[in-house]
Design an enzyme around this catalytic site. Sequence first.
Site, mmCIF file in Angstrom:
data_model
loop_
_atom_site.group_PDB
_atom_site.id
_atom_site.type_symbol
_atom_site.label_atom_id
_atom_site.label_comp_id
_atom_site.label_asym_id
_atom_site.label_seq_id
_atom_site.Cartn_x
_atom_site.Cartn_y
_atom_site.Cartn_z
ATOM 1 N N LYS A 54 -3.503 3.244 5.643
ATOM 2 C CA LYS A 54 -3.297 4.653 5.986
ATOM 3 C C LYS A 54 -4.009 5.567 4.998
ATOM 4 C CE LYS A 54 1.187 3.540 8.038
ATOM 5 N NZ LYS A 54 2.646 3.489 7.846
ATOM 6 N N GLN A 98 7.320 4.983 3.628
ATOM 7 C CA GLN A 98 7.066 3.694 4.264
ATOM 8 C C GLN A 98 8.377 2.926 4.434
ATOM 9 O OE1 GLN A 98 4.175 2.536 5.554
ATOM 10 N NE2 GLN A 98 5.280 0.733 6.279
ATOM 11 N N ASP A 121 5.487 11.305 10.535
ATOM 12 C CA ASP A 121 5.926 10.152 11.321
ATOM 13 C C ASP A 121 6.762 10.569 12.521
ATOM 14 O OD1 ASP A 121 4.884 7.706 10.642
ATOM 15 O OD2 ASP A 121 6.401 7.226 9.143
#
Length: 288
Positions: A54, A98, A121
């Site tokens: 990412k 994460q 997200d």
Amino acid sequence: MPATIIDGKAVAAAVRAQVAEDVSRLRDRTGSAPGLATILVGDDPASAIYVANKRKACAEAGIADHHRHLDGDVSQEDVAAAIEECNADPDVSGILLQLPVPAGLDGAALTAMIWPDKDVDGLTPVSAGRLLRGSPGLRPCTPQGIIELLDRYEVELEGARAVVVGRSDLVGKPVALLLLARNATVTLCHSRTRDLAQVCSEADILVVAVGAPTVVGAEHVKPGAAVIDVGTNRTDQGLRGDVDFAAVSERAGMITPVPGGVGPMTIAMLMRNTVTAAALQAPAAHPA
């Protein structure tokens, strides 16, 4: 006739190129680049690879890197403090914690602390509520990527019969809501659904996200349907999706492969969300 293969790598590359252009324009307008704060807790190898990928993709598009790596034995309070610092930092446009976090930490509670306008997200309760109500906001990356693939391949969503197999908060529920927002008629299936094959076989668009290899076969698929396989299952035969690709590709009109289908879209949409978040937070977007 075999199904058209939906090339997620090519679509993701196009999205990433557009993001790079958007980053350049935003930098010219505001004087600063969008910034992404990835927060990695512990040293789980898979999580470390995901975060590295990412960060690399974002850096290639000109998105500033504000990575934070915390020890695996860190306290809930210390992770919360790192999130709050990112919330308050004007150089951070988006925040990604994460998951999963190490045992002993409450990942859901930590995710909920992320400011919704920086929730790239799309997983906070506020973001989920905005999606449910159809209000503007940041949407989950993989579901957004699915819609992008369908749009790029000109699959008609309005009025289509869509069936989503899997009701997770990460993929199943949000993609069902995104399809509904585009005026598809949506059925959400799960492990208790009766006669799953019959329900699926009525779908013009079939999205499968259950996390079990090749559970959907040709008998589940309407001839000519668009089939989106979200599964990535490691087996003795290699990486396999939730769909029996060989059998279904002889019946479907379009199908995503595994790998190379939905997977590449997740990072591409994360990048787009980061630029969207930056644009929303830019002073020029909120004139006095």
